[in-house]
Write a protein that holds these residues in place. Structure first.
Motif, PDB file in Angstrom:
ATOM      1  N   LEU A 206       0.804  -1.217   0.000  1.00  0.00           N
ATOM      2  CA  LEU A 206       0.000   0.000   0.000  1.00  0.00           C
ATOM      3  C   LEU A 206       0.840   1.271   0.000  1.00  0.00           C
ATOM      4  O   LEU A 206       0.313   2.357   0.242  1.00  0.00           O
ATOM      5  CB  LEU A 206      -0.938   0.006   1.215  1.00  0.00           C
ATOM      6  CG  LEU A 206      -2.159  -0.902   1.102  1.00  0.00           C
ATOM      7  CD1 LEU A 206      -2.809  -1.105   2.461  1.00  0.00           C
ATOM      8  CD2 LEU A 206      -3.164  -0.332   0.110  1.00  0.00           C
ATOM      9  N   THR A 207       2.124   1.158  -0.266  1.00  0.00           N
ATOM     10  CA  THR A 207       2.940   2.364  -0.409  1.00  0.00           C
ATOM     11  C   THR A 207       2.487   3.123  -1.648  1.00  0.00           C
ATOM     12  O   THR A 207       1.706   2.624  -2.463  1.00  0.00           O
ATOM     13  CB  THR A 207       4.429   2.006  -0.533  1.00  0.00           C
ATOM     14  OG1 THR A 207       4.599   1.165  -1.674  1.00  0.00           O
ATOM     15  CG2 THR A 207       4.922   1.303   0.710  1.00  0.00           C
ATOM     16  N   GLY A 208       3.025   4.340  -1.821  1.00  0.00           N
ATOM     17  CA  GLY A 208       2.591   5.188  -2.931  1.00  0.00           C
ATOM     18  C   GLY A 208       2.698   4.541  -4.287  1.00  0.00           C
ATOM     19  O   GLY A 208       1.881   4.783  -5.181  1.00  0.00           O
ATOM     20  N   THR A 209       3.717   3.694  -4.476  1.00  0.00           N
ATOM     21  CA  THR A 209       3.900   3.010  -5.758  1.00  0.00           C
ATOM     22  C   THR A 209       3.669   1.509  -5.646  1.00  0.00           C
ATOM     23  O   THR A 209       4.015   0.759  -6.554  1.00  0.00           O
ATOM     24  CB  THR A 209       5.324   3.261  -6.288  1.00  0.00           C
ATOM     25  OG1 THR A 209       6.278   2.791  -5.313  1.00  0.00           O
ATOM     26  CG2 THR A 209       5.555   4.741  -6.542  1.00  0.00           C
ATOM     27  N   GLY A 210       3.087   1.076  -4.528  1.00  0.00           N
ATOM     28  CA  GLY A 210       2.877  -0.353  -4.307  1.00  0.00           C
ATOM     29  C   GLY A 210       1.846  -0.938  -5.249  1.00  0.00           C
ATOM     30  O   GLY A 210       0.958  -0.237  -5.761  1.00  0.00           O
ATOM     31  N   PRO A 211       1.924  -2.256  -5.482  1.00  0.00           N
ATOM     32  CA  PRO A 211       0.998  -2.893  -6.433  1.00  0.00           C
ATOM     33  C   PRO A 211      -0.456  -2.824  -5.996  1.00  0.00           C
ATOM     34  O   PRO A 211      -1.357  -2.700  -6.832  1.00  0.00           O
ATOM     35  CB  PRO A 211       1.505  -4.332  -6.489  1.00  0.00           C
ATOM     36  CG  PRO A 211       2.263  -4.533  -5.212  1.00  0.00           C
ATOM     37  CD  PRO A 211       2.882  -3.209  -4.903  1.00  0.00           C
ATOM     38  N   LEU A 212      -0.705  -2.911  -4.703  1.00  0.00           N
ATOM     39  CA  LEU A 212      -2.092  -2.854  -4.241  1.00  0.00           C
ATOM     40  C   LEU A 212      -2.648  -1.445  -4.403  1.00  0.00           C
ATOM     41  O   LEU A 212      -3.819  -1.273  -4.757  1.00  0.00           O
ATOM     42  CB  LEU A 212      -2.190  -3.323  -2.798  1.00  0.00           C
ATOM     43  CG  LEU A 212      -3.598  -3.395  -2.200  1.00  0.00           C
ATOM     44  CD1 LEU A 212      -4.528  -4.237  -3.075  1.00  0.00           C
ATOM     45  CD2 LEU A 212      -3.556  -3.952  -0.776  1.00  0.00           C
ATOM     46  N   THR A 213      -1.836  -0.441  -4.141  1.00  0.00           N
ATOM     47  CA  THR A 213      -2.278   0.935  -4.354  1.00  0.00           C
ATOM     48  C   THR A 213      -2.736   1.127  -5.789  1.00  0.00           C
ATOM     49  O   THR A 213      -3.781   1.737  -6.054  1.00  0.00           O
ATOM     50  CB  THR A 213      -1.144   1.924  -4.031  1.00  0.00           C
ATOM     51  OG1 THR A 213      -0.788   1.789  -2.655  1.00  0.00           O
ATOM     52  CG2 THR A 213      -1.579   3.357  -4.289  1.00  0.00           C
TER      53      THR A 213
END
Length: 256
Positions: A206-213
């Motif tokens: 869920l980071t800014g560039t994370g896959p889930l985001t």
């Protein structure tokens, strides 16, 4: 199949509060049953002003899938006969052991967790309990992450192979704490190591560039995604299942 198959409406699920249609979807000679909830059939909610019920249902699936637990049936957001909507695999339920019960005792029996006392008529009360079941405990963690405001007993579907699915996730992901569930039996107890590992993975995703985001961005606002990660971070920091806040009814009505 859900995303690209031909969607055919077969009937309406009448006890749903918003339009919910029983359908089949066919692709390359295969066919399966599904549920289609068009955005056009949604009733606006004053406390969920952003996005759509269908979008939040798709987002709940993405989070569930990211945990590796796959507690939500495969779900997509796509166009259908009545416009854009949520399409979710139909789950045939099987007898899966009793998950909820009312008992005439002050304390739960071994293998059960207390939810609270409920009126059963004529001034009588009974203790509402749920099973001390690892599948329900995983569901309680998922609900805390997605801020589920409506985890009723009827939203729990035992399926083949000992699987348990949760459905009806349209009122989730609010930026305010609205957790309302029947699964309070572990409130305040330490998270299991398995849950800590899953939450750690969600925190990274869920980071800014994370896959889930990236997968949530079409369905949720930036503030809702930030709030989701904040809930994950808070769970990891406390190391415990959340407790009722007292600022919001803790148990949905009706509970089933």
């Amino acid at each position: 199949m859900l995303a690209r198959g031909e969607l055919t409406v077969r009937g309406r699920i009448r006890d749903a509060s918003n339009a919910a249609l029983y359908c089949t979807v066919a692709l390359d000679g295969r066919e399966t049953a599904c549920v289609y909830k068009p955005v056009a059939g949604e009733r606006p909610l004053w406390d969920f002003p952003d996005g759509t019920l269908a979008g939040r249902e798709a987002a709940a699936y993405e989070v569930s899938h990211a945990t590796g637990w796959d507690l939500v049936p495969p779900t997509v957001l796509r166009d259908g006969p009545y416009g854009e909507g949520m399409v979710q695999l139909w789950i045939d339920t099987v007898p899966g052991g009793e998950l909820l019960a009312l008992v005439d005792t002050e304390e739960p029996a071994p293998g059960w967790k207390a939810i609270g006392f409920a009126e059963v008529g004529e001034g009588e009360t009974a203790l509402l309990v749920h099973a001390d079941d690892e599948r329900l405990r995983r569901m309680a963690v998922l609900d805390a992450v997605i801020n589920n405001a409506d985890r009723k007993g009827g939203h729990l579907l035992p399926a083949d192979g000992g699987r348990l699915y949760g459905i009806d996730h349209g009122v989730t992901f609010n930026v305010e704490n609205k957790l309302r569930t029947l699964l309070w039996g572990w409130a305040g107890e330490p998270l299991l190591p398995e849950a800590v590992e899953v939450l750690t993975g969600l925190d990274r995703a869920l980071t800014g560039t994370g896959p889930l985001t990236a997968r949530l961005t079409p369905h949720l606002t930036p503030a809702e995604i930030d709030a989701t990660r904040a809930r994950v971070t808070a769970l990891l920091a406390s190391g415990r299942h959340p407790e009722p806040s007292g600022e919001w009814p803790a148990i949905p009505w009706p509970p089933v």
